[in-house]
Design a protein around this motif. Structure first.
Motif, mmCIF file in Angstrom:
data_model
loop_
_atom_site.group_PDB
_atom_site.id
_atom_site.type_symbol
_atom_site.label_atom_id
_atom_site.label_comp_id
_atom_site.label_asym_id
_atom_site.label_seq_id
_atom_site.Cartn_x
_atom_site.Cartn_y
_atom_site.Cartn_z
ATOM 1 N N ALA A 88 -83.208 -4.225 58.093
ATOM 2 C CA ALA A 88 -84.646 -4.276 58.364
ATOM 3 C C ALA A 88 -84.981 -3.535 59.654
ATOM 4 C CB ALA A 88 -85.116 -5.728 58.446
ATOM 5 N N SER A 89 -84.154 -3.683 60.675
ATOM 6 C CA SER A 89 -84.386 -2.984 61.947
ATOM 7 C C SER A 89 -84.310 -1.476 61.764
ATOM 8 C CB SER A 89 -83.372 -3.435 62.998
ATOM 9 O OG SER A 89 -83.563 -4.782 63.313
ATOM 10 N N THR A 90 -83.306 -1.025 61.029
ATOM 11 C CA THR A 90 -83.156 0.407 60.764
ATOM 12 C C THR A 90 -84.361 0.934 59.990
ATOM 13 O OG1 THR A 90 -80.749 0.254 60.771
ATOM 14 C CG2 THR A 90 -81.699 2.139 59.618
ATOM 15 N N LYS A 91 -84.785 0.200 58.981
ATOM 16 C CA LYS A 91 -85.934 0.617 58.181
ATOM 17 C C LYS A 91 -87.201 0.663 59.023
ATOM 18 C CE LYS A 91 -87.967 1.826 54.411
ATOM 19 N NZ LYS A 91 -87.664 3.035 53.678
ATOM 20 N N LEU A 92 -87.393 -0.312 59.884
ATOM 21 C CA LEU A 92 -88.569 -0.347 60.742
ATOM 22 C C LEU A 92 -88.597 0.863 61.678
ATOM 23 C CD1 LEU A 92 -91.099 -1.936 61.425
ATOM 24 C CD2 LEU A 92 -89.745 -3.295 63.016
ATOM 25 N N GLU A 93 -87.441 1.223 62.233
ATOM 26 C CA GLU A 93 -87.355 2.410 63.090
ATOM 27 C C GLU A 93 -87.707 3.675 62.307
ATOM 28 O OE1 GLU A 93 -83.368 2.249 64.631
ATOM 29 O OE2 GLU A 93 -83.790 0.389 65.732
ATOM 30 N N GLU A 94 -87.205 3.781 61.069
ATOM 31 C CA GLU A 94 -87.505 4.912 60.187
ATOM 32 C C GLU A 94 -89.005 5.029 59.929
ATOM 33 O OE1 GLU A 94 -85.876 5.135 56.027
ATOM 34 O OE2 GLU A 94 -84.001 4.798 57.140
ATOM 35 N N VAL A 95 -89.612 3.913 59.567
ATOM 36 C CA VAL A 95 -91.039 3.887 59.252
ATOM 37 C C VAL A 95 -91.870 4.201 60.495
ATOM 38 C CG1 VAL A 95 -92.922 2.423 58.416
ATOM 39 C CG2 VAL A 95 -90.719 2.356 57.288
ATOM 40 N N ALA A 96 -91.422 3.744 61.644
ATOM 41 C CA ALA A 96 -92.138 4.035 62.888
ATOM 42 C C ALA A 96 -92.156 5.542 63.160
ATOM 43 C CB ALA A 96 -91.499 3.292 64.056
ATOM 44 N N ARG A 97 -91.062 6.225 62.840
ATOM 45 C CA ARG A 97 -91.025 7.688 63.017
ATOM 46 C C ARG A 97 -91.937 8.380 62.005
ATOM 47 N NH1 ARG A 97 -85.680 6.459 64.022
ATOM 48 N NH2 ARG A 97 -85.003 6.906 61.889
ATOM 49 N N ARG A 98 -91.957 7.862 60.781
ATOM 50 C CA ARG A 98 -92.784 8.454 59.724
ATOM 51 C C ARG A 98 -94.270 8.228 59.933
ATOM 52 N NH1 ARG A 98 -90.889 6.474 54.125
ATOM 53 N NH2 ARG A 98 -92.954 6.756 53.326
ATOM 54 N N TYR A 99 -94.594 7.115 60.549
ATOM 55 C CA TYR A 99 -95.987 6.733 60.761
ATOM 56 C C TYR A 99 -96.253 6.488 62.245
ATOM 57 C CZ TYR A 99 -96.023 6.007 55.716
ATOM 58 O OH TYR A 99 -95.923 6.177 54.354
ATOM 59 N N PRO A 100 -96.299 7.549 63.064
ATOM 60 C CA PRO A 100 -96.564 7.350 64.489
ATOM 61 C C PRO A 100 -97.937 6.700 64.699
ATOM 62 C CG PRO A 100 -96.242 9.696 63.976
ATOM 63 C CD PRO A 100 -96.158 8.929 62.695
ATOM 64 N N VAL A 101 -98.031 5.850 65.672
ATOM 65 C CA VAL A 101 -99.257 5.089 65.929
ATOM 66 C C VAL A 101 -100.474 6.003 65.991
ATOM 67 C CG1 VAL A 101 -100.457 3.612 67.598
ATOM 68 C CG2 VAL A 101 -98.053 3.205 67.073
ATOM 69 N N GLY A 102 -100.368 7.094 66.716
ATOM 70 C CA GLY A 102 -101.508 7.995 66.889
ATOM 71 C C GLY A 102 -102.034 8.584 65.596
ATOM 72 N N GLN A 103 -101.176 8.722 64.604
ATOM 73 C CA GLN A 103 -101.594 9.306 63.329
ATOM 74 C C GLN A 103 -101.857 8.258 62.245
ATOM 75 O OE1 GLN A 103 -98.578 12.103 62.212
ATOM 76 N NE2 GLN A 103 -98.725 13.214 64.139
ATOM 77 N N ALA A 104 -101.254 7.110 62.364
ATOM 78 C CA ALA A 104 -101.328 6.117 61.281
ATOM 79 C C ALA A 104 -102.279 4.963 61.557
ATOM 80 C CB ALA A 104 -99.938 5.564 61.009
ATOM 81 N N ARG A 105 -102.667 4.768 62.779
ATOM 82 C CA ARG A 105 -103.505 3.606 63.127
ATOM 83 C C ARG A 105 -104.781 3.558 62.287
ATOM 84 N NH1 ARG A 105 -103.774 -0.234 66.938
ATOM 85 N NH2 ARG A 105 -105.815 -0.926 67.608
ATOM 86 N N GLY A 106 -104.954 2.447 61.577
ATOM 87 C CA GLY A 106 -106.153 2.229 60.767
ATOM 88 C C GLY A 106 -106.174 2.969 59.447
ATOM 89 N N SER A 107 -105.081 3.616 59.087
ATOM 90 C CA SER A 107 -105.037 4.388 57.841
ATOM 91 C C SER A 107 -103.955 3.831 56.925
ATOM 92 C CB SER A 107 -104.721 5.862 58.149
ATOM 93 O OG SER A 107 -104.462 6.572 56.952
ATOM 94 N N ALA A 108 -104.276 3.743 55.635
ATOM 95 C CA ALA A 108 -103.293 3.286 54.649
ATOM 96 C C ALA A 108 -102.693 4.471 53.886
ATOM 97 C CB ALA A 108 -103.950 2.322 53.663
ATOM 98 N N ALA A 109 -102.961 5.683 54.364
ATOM 99 C CA ALA A 109 -102.443 6.881 53.692
ATOM 100 C C ALA A 109 -100.923 6.899 53.719
ATOM 101 C CB ALA A 109 -103.006 8.135 54.365
ATOM 102 N N LYS A 110 -100.342 7.230 52.588
ATOM 103 C CA LYS A 110 -98.883 7.291 52.459
ATOM 104 C C LYS A 110 -98.404 8.668 52.919
ATOM 105 C CE LYS A 110 -95.347 5.539 49.711
ATOM 106 N NZ LYS A 110 -94.625 4.427 50.090
#
Length: 111
Positions: A88-110
């Protein structure tokens, strides 16, 4: 997590269920339990779903289904030799890289 894994393993061992706990069978049982959890929310409005735990009966069923999901997931990971917390930790780190806060905040876009 280690305590839960040990308890679930012991539960299966005491009943000689290892023979049935193949990865395929456990994945299928997990999917079935997730289906039962989904069924608890199926016809609820978003507001009812958010408040489900305030209903003693419905909340009890949701809690029990989440317990079933956790047990099967824990057993499947144990049989496969996967550390759930590390996975789960590894996956969370992966997803954090894929969805940086500045680009993903408030968006559900895949992405």
């Amino acid at each position: 997590m280690d305590d839960l894994t040990s308890r679930v393993r012991a539960f299966a061992d005491e009943r000689d269920w290892q023979q049935f706990h193949t990865p395929k069978n456990l994945a299928m049982a997990l999917a079935g339990e997730v289906g039962e959890l989904i069924a608890e929310f199926q016809w609820l409005t978003p507001e009812q779903a958010a408040a489900v735990m305030s209903d003693r009966e419905a909340g009890g069923r949701v809690k029990a289904e989440i317990g079933d999901v956790m047990i099967y997931l824990t057993r499947l990971a144990d049989v496969l030799g996967i550390d759930l917390v590390e996975a789960a930790s590894t996956k969370l780190e992966e997803v954090a890289r894929r969805y940086p806060v500045g680009q993903a905040r408030g968006s559900a876009a895949k992405r």
